[in-house]
Design a protein around this motif. Structure first.
Motif, PDB file in Angstrom:
ATOM      1  N   LEU A  26      -4.401 -29.069 103.209  1.00 34.26           N
ATOM      2  CA  LEU A  26      -4.421 -27.608 103.138  1.00 34.26           C
ATOM      3  C   LEU A  26      -3.632 -27.018 104.317  1.00 34.26           C
ATOM      4  CD1 LEU A  26      -5.336 -24.927 101.887  1.00 34.26           C
ATOM      5  CD2 LEU A  26      -7.468 -25.114 103.203  1.00 34.26           C
ATOM      6  N   ILE A  27      -3.808 -27.612 105.485  1.00 35.16           N
ATOM      7  CA  ILE A  27      -3.048 -27.151 106.651  1.00 35.16           C
ATOM      8  C   ILE A  27      -1.546 -27.333 106.414  1.00 35.16           C
ATOM      9  CG2 ILE A  27      -2.517 -27.692 109.068  1.00 35.16           C
ATOM     10  CD1 ILE A  27      -5.507 -28.131 109.520  1.00 35.16           C
ATOM     11  N   TRP A  29       0.069 -27.467 103.555  1.00 38.99           N
ATOM     12  CA  TRP A  29       0.510 -26.478 102.559  1.00 38.99           C
ATOM     13  C   TRP A  29       0.667 -25.107 103.218  1.00 38.99           C
ATOM     14  CZ3 TRP A  29      -2.138 -22.052 100.955  1.00 38.99           C
ATOM     15  CH2 TRP A  29      -1.524 -21.356  99.895  1.00 38.99           C
ATOM     16  N   ASP A  30      -0.356 -24.711 103.954  1.00 37.08           N
ATOM     17  CA  ASP A  30      -0.353 -23.388 104.579  1.00 37.08           C
ATOM     18  C   ASP A  30       0.800 -23.258 105.577  1.00 37.08           C
ATOM     19  OD1 ASP A  30      -1.969 -20.836 104.951  1.00 37.08           O
ATOM     20  OD2 ASP A  30      -1.888 -21.545 107.012  1.00 37.08           O
ATOM     21  N   LYS A  34       2.508 -20.073 104.144  1.00 35.98           N
ATOM     22  CA  LYS A  34       1.835 -18.813 104.443  1.00 35.98           C
ATOM     23  C   LYS A  34       1.671 -18.516 105.924  1.00 35.98           C
ATOM     24  CE  LYS A  34       0.789 -18.425  99.996  1.00 35.98           C
ATOM     25  NZ  LYS A  34       1.524 -17.487  99.148  1.00 35.98           N
ATOM     26  N   ILE A  35       1.654 -19.486 106.766  1.00 37.65           N
ATOM     27  CA  ILE A  35       1.239 -19.280 108.153  1.00 37.65           C
ATOM     28  C   ILE A  35       2.172 -18.308 108.876  1.00 37.65           C
ATOM     29  CG2 ILE A  35       2.574 -21.149 109.229  1.00 37.65           C
ATOM     30  CD1 ILE A  35       0.047 -21.831 110.857  1.00 37.65           C
ATOM     31  N   PRO A  36       1.607 -17.359 109.655  1.00 40.47           N
ATOM     32  CA  PRO A  36       2.471 -16.509 110.478  1.00 40.47           C
ATOM     33  C   PRO A  36       3.045 -17.331 111.653  1.00 40.47           C
ATOM     34  CG  PRO A  36       0.156 -16.023 110.897  1.00 40.47           C
ATOM     35  CD  PRO A  36       0.188 -16.992 109.752  1.00 40.47           C
ATOM     36  N   ASN A  37       4.266 -16.970 112.061  1.00 42.01           N
ATOM     37  CA  ASN A  37       4.998 -17.728 113.108  1.00 42.01           C
ATOM     38  C   ASN A  37       4.149 -18.165 114.278  1.00 42.01           C
ATOM     39  OD1 ASN A  37       7.292 -17.353 111.756  1.00 42.01           O
ATOM     40  ND2 ASN A  37       8.064 -15.670 113.032  1.00 42.01           N
ATOM     41  N   LYS A  38       3.458 -17.185 114.844  1.00 44.30           N
ATOM     42  CA  LYS A  38       2.776 -17.490 116.097  1.00 44.30           C
ATOM     43  C   LYS A  38       1.558 -18.396 115.910  1.00 44.30           C
ATOM     44  CE  LYS A  38       4.167 -13.104 118.265  1.00 44.30           C
ATOM     45  NZ  LYS A  38       3.640 -11.785 118.688  1.00 44.30           N
ATOM     46  N   GLY A  39       1.135 -18.562 114.677  1.00 42.86           N
ATOM     47  CA  GLY A  39      -0.027 -19.423 114.426  1.00 42.86           C
ATOM     48  C   GLY A  39       0.302 -20.912 114.446  1.00 42.86           C
ATOM     49  N   GLN A  42      -0.941 -23.561 117.584  1.00 37.83           N
ATOM     50  CA  GLN A  42      -2.332 -24.011 117.599  1.00 37.83           C
ATOM     51  C   GLN A  42      -2.684 -24.821 116.356  1.00 37.83           C
ATOM     52  OE1 GLN A  42      -5.593 -21.608 119.072  1.00 37.83           O
ATOM     53  NE2 GLN A  42      -4.130 -20.108 119.812  1.00 37.83           N
ATOM     54  N   ARG A  43      -2.115 -24.419 115.216  1.00 38.77           N
ATOM     55  CA  ARG A  43      -2.431 -25.147 113.991  1.00 38.77           C
ATOM     56  C   ARG A  43      -1.916 -26.581 114.075  1.00 38.77           C
ATOM     57  NH1 ARG A  43      -3.269 -22.018 110.094  1.00 38.77           N
ATOM     58  NH2 ARG A  43      -4.198 -21.019 111.896  1.00 38.77           N
ATOM     59  N   GLU A  45      -1.915 -28.455 116.637  1.00 35.04           N
ATOM     60  CA  GLU A  45      -2.936 -29.233 117.359  1.00 35.04           C
ATOM     61  C   GLU A  45      -4.043 -29.677 116.412  1.00 35.04           C
ATOM     62  OE1 GLU A  45      -2.636 -26.466 121.391  1.00 35.04           O
ATOM     63  OE2 GLU A  45      -4.608 -27.117 120.691  1.00 35.04           O
ATOM     64  N   VAL A  46      -4.448 -28.766 115.530  1.00 34.04           N
ATOM     65  CA  VAL A  46      -5.516 -29.101 114.577  1.00 34.04           C
ATOM     66  C   VAL A  46      -5.044 -30.210 113.634  1.00 34.04           C
ATOM     67  CG1 VAL A  46      -7.079 -28.225 112.813  1.00 34.04           C
ATOM     68  CG2 VAL A  46      -6.404 -26.742 114.711  1.00 34.04           C
ATOM     69  N   PHE A  49      -5.086 -33.470 115.423  1.00 32.91           N
ATOM     70  CA  PHE A  49      -6.464 -33.937 115.584  1.00 32.91           C
ATOM     71  C   PHE A  49      -6.987 -34.576 114.297  1.00 32.91           C
ATOM     72  CE2 PHE A  49     -11.013 -32.828 115.040  1.00 32.91           C
ATOM     73  CZ  PHE A  49     -11.551 -33.581 116.054  1.00 32.91           C
TER      74      PHE A  49
END
Lengths: 498, 498
Positions: A26-27, A29-30, A34-39, A42-43, A45-46, A49
């Motif tokens: 899901l990460i 795909w997103d 869909k994810i905004p640039n600044k996100g 941090q994503r 890193e997730v 992990f």
């Protein structure tokens, strides 16, 4: 603990791995849709992990214990196969020293960013030192994994188990010869399809609506998936009940989105129709890259680029793209979407020249891994082979050696799957055509029997069978490139009248 | 191990919790906006798994050790506050016996599904036995958590630490009296706004484009967020750099989407402007439900429903909604979007009657938890109070006691936060107006100073301060409902000419 309890524990353990995988998908795909640039930072890193968690669980002592205790005792065929797949994964991972793998991961992440810059600037020198390291790591990995005849086999095995250099060197030369001969005939022909006929403005939203109709016709289930926009199209499996497609739109050339989406739809249909009993096991995915590609290409080329397909769908097409294409006759339209013309970019190549692009990559990476050539040689060897196979030479490395992400991603041994998938597709399509009246079904838009036959013959098994096992079970024959050659000969002989 | 190393370990541990949280929030967002139907079942398992992981890490022996070893030794103020928050969470969770909590979770999940059915069928009897259990669990939890004066305080504490029954019983009666008196004046007024003036067809896509313009004006950062469509609008924080909003569109009444999105935008702006040093700690979120609501209501009501706001934005509005609203004068438009009229559904209530809806819920749930009434009494008591406060009686429980999800979600003590948030908003808006020329800024569309002031005074702190600490730090005064009454008196006195 008795065997049933142990099996139950193992299933719970597998489910946990799959929970992490589903969250990670899901990460992914997103992040691509869909994810905004600044996100992103941090994503990432997730994602790192969760990826590490999966790796830990796949290579843990606990996993080794499960395999040891259940391997020769479990009788459930799904568990037996699962144990086999888990053991292979474990063995592959165990053989690589952890520090080496970590170094590789760091280099690979950097290399991908550098490659993007290098491609943009058409500057191979920038990428060269990273590519060199990635080749070295792959050689090291291959040595750790081991091989019988050719070191490159160890890499091939990762993507297409059962296929070796011997296999490829047996089929590619003949295929190449036949393709070049067909290409000569095409080029000598007086027939000249006019692609400008289909290069009209076609608004994105209307392309999307039209393509959704085609996906539904194929049997892609929008209750178990969705279609989004992205830069680099892909299909991704979050779960067998959530298999998502992405595409990109060129408002001046609908072919990109329409054929691209059907291609991804072929991948999606495969995963949507895997036996639900395989859920939460590592078997709930396609048998191999090559078999996956056979499904996408079967739908994209053998069905959606065929004449009967447009006999059925041309009126629908005209309804979604009114005013612009009304004066284009179906015959001219069909020729335009099947124009054969050597070009620089693999993913934009026509059906006939596509495998030649793959062979160039195969020959170069095989030679690299075998130390017969060096990374420094790549740009000029690339251009030489382009001249040799396709008669054209890219003016920059951006249109040449730097075009694909695979090597920057550390993936060597992957490219052959594309050509294998194409040959599998032709061979499977041949069997399919002997079983069903494909032409008539496509022409009437009744694609369900085709979807069902593919589901029954291939999709349902997921990873329960090896790729070549599927091929021979379905076609009663081992890999045979003749079917692809015959298909191309027949189709393009008709279009170009030779 | 020295203290620095231990602190470092603790930060890594906190980051791990936050990785799970971020992945889980993405799943929540996706499940409410994008997921295909059939994907829900498996994704729910993943969400349950990740939620359990978070709970385990928050309540582990390891966590207890970190708190024990660092509590009186850490000097970094962020760590000190983090330890305090973690300890509170741990204590709350530890006091509930695990079997009881698990029972509650199972009942709650069932109750929510049953409530949906009950609401659809307007059948309170269906929901009643579940609601009874949820009330009992909440009473049990409150007893375990402990309280000084009133058992309901223990529940309030979860959502609005520092606020008690004493606080609410001190402010609500006066507020109620003032609101009812204002309502009387409104109803006696000869001025009758005409809401039909703004109920024209306004295509969804144009509403979205217009609202995006307003969000940008507020300073919501689309590089750190996005806006999507959903059934029940919400704002959700994946990370401080990815704070997403959702809204829903009624093409016959733009007020739902425009004011709803600005409301969620107020929540989003809060989270986007929390100090980045709080990232990957439990402090990287709003101070409380009430403070959060103060930010959304400040933007939605005090700014976006004000006359200066539409002086600035009415031309823009007309550009996005051409042909339909051209004959509506700004003055009539302003009246129409501020019509006061008692209605059944809380989330559709106007600014003046909204707090009355909250008081009804507060009085009922406080009495329930204190065993002064029973669940069986709820429907008729609800209707009695509606008659009492708003002068209208819902014809079915669907428009009455069954309308909100909160009780079905097992949340008691939550509703007061809405009214508290409204009073906070009025009080903060008063201070803001004494510091900046808010009217003039709004009228010229220069909202940056407002956003910056809120950021500096409230947003940056995240959970570093308690809600009432923020309120008094900003306004130099404890909770004072007069500001809300004055605001409503002034605004609606002008509109309704009393």
């Amino acid at each position: 603990m008795n065997i049933n309890e142990k099996e139950q524990q193992f299933k719970t353990y597998l489910a946990e791995i799959d929970y992490y995988r589903e969250a990670l998908m899901l990460i992914h795909w997103d992040m691509r849709t869909k994810i905004p640039n600044k996100g992103v930072e941090q994503r990432s890193e997730v994602a790192g992990f969760l990826g590490e968690k999966i790796h830990q669980l796949q290579t843990s002592n606990q996993m080794e214990e499960f395999i040891g205790e259940l391997k020769h005792r479990s009788e459930d065929p799904i568990l037996v196969k699962t144990l086999e797949v888990c053991e292979e994964e474990l063995e592959r991972n165990k053989q690589i020293p952890h520090p080496l793998y970590k170094e590789f991961m760091i280099t690979q992440t950097k290399a991908e960013a550098i490659w993007q810059q290098a491609r943009e600037d058409a500057d191979f020198n920038l990428f060269q030192p990273y590519l060199k390291k990635l080749v070295d790591y792959n050689r090291d990995f291959a040595s750790y994994w081991g091989y019988e005849d050719n070191i490159y086999d160890a890499l091939l095995h990762k993507f297409e188990p059962g296929v070796t250099v011997e296999t490829l060197d047996h089929v590619f030369p003949d295929l190449r010869k036949s393709l070049l001969s067909l290409l000569e005939k095409v080029q000598a022909s007086a027939v000249k399809p006019d692609p400008s006929l289909v290069q009209f403005h076609f608004p994105k939203q209307d392309q999307a609506s039209f393509t959704e109709q085609l996906l539904k016709q194929m049997g892609y289930d929008f209750q178990s998936g969705r279609l989004d926009e992205t830069v680099h199209p892909f299909a991704i499996t979050l779960s067998l009940s959530d298999v998502r497609l992405t595409t990109r739109y060129d408002e001046k050339d609908f072919r990109m989105a329409v054929f691209g989406t059907i291609h991804e739809g072929g991948h999606g249909l495969y995963e949507q129709n895997i036996d639900p009993r395989l859920v939460r096991t590592p078997l709930a995915t396609g048998a191999s890259m090559g078999i996956h590609e056979s499904q996408s290409l079967l739908w994209e080329n053998f069905i959606a680029r065929s004449y009967p397909f447009w006999q059925k769908n041309y009126d629908l097409f005209l309804r979604y793209a009114p005013h612009t294409f009304q004066n284009v006759e179906l015959e001219a339209f069909y020729q335009a979407i099947n124009e054969v013309k050597p070009s620089f970019i693999r993913i934009e190549a026509d059906e006939l020249t596509y495998p030649l692009h793959i062979m160039i990559r195969y020959e170069l990476e095989k030679a690299l891994i075998n130390k017969e050539i060096t990374v420094e040689d790549l740009p000029h060897l690339w251009n030489e082979k382009m001249k040799d196979y396709l008669g054209i030479v890219p003016s920059t490395d951006r249109e040449g050696v730097l075009q694909d992400i695979h090597w920057a991603g550390g993936d060597f041994g992957y490219f052959p799957s594309y050509a294998l998938g194409y040959m599998y597709a032709a061979q499977i399509h041949h069997t399919l055509s002997q079983t069903l009246d494909v032409e008539n079904l496509v022409q009437t838009g009744d694609l369900t029997p085709i979807k069902d036959w593919l589901g029954k013959s291939i999709h349902q098994y997921g990873k329960m069978k090896k790729p070549l096992e599927i091929l021979t079970d379905v076609t009663k024959e081992s890999l045979n490139p003749d079917y692809l050659i015959q298909y191309l000969q027949k189709k393009y002989g008709a279009i170009y009248q030779f």
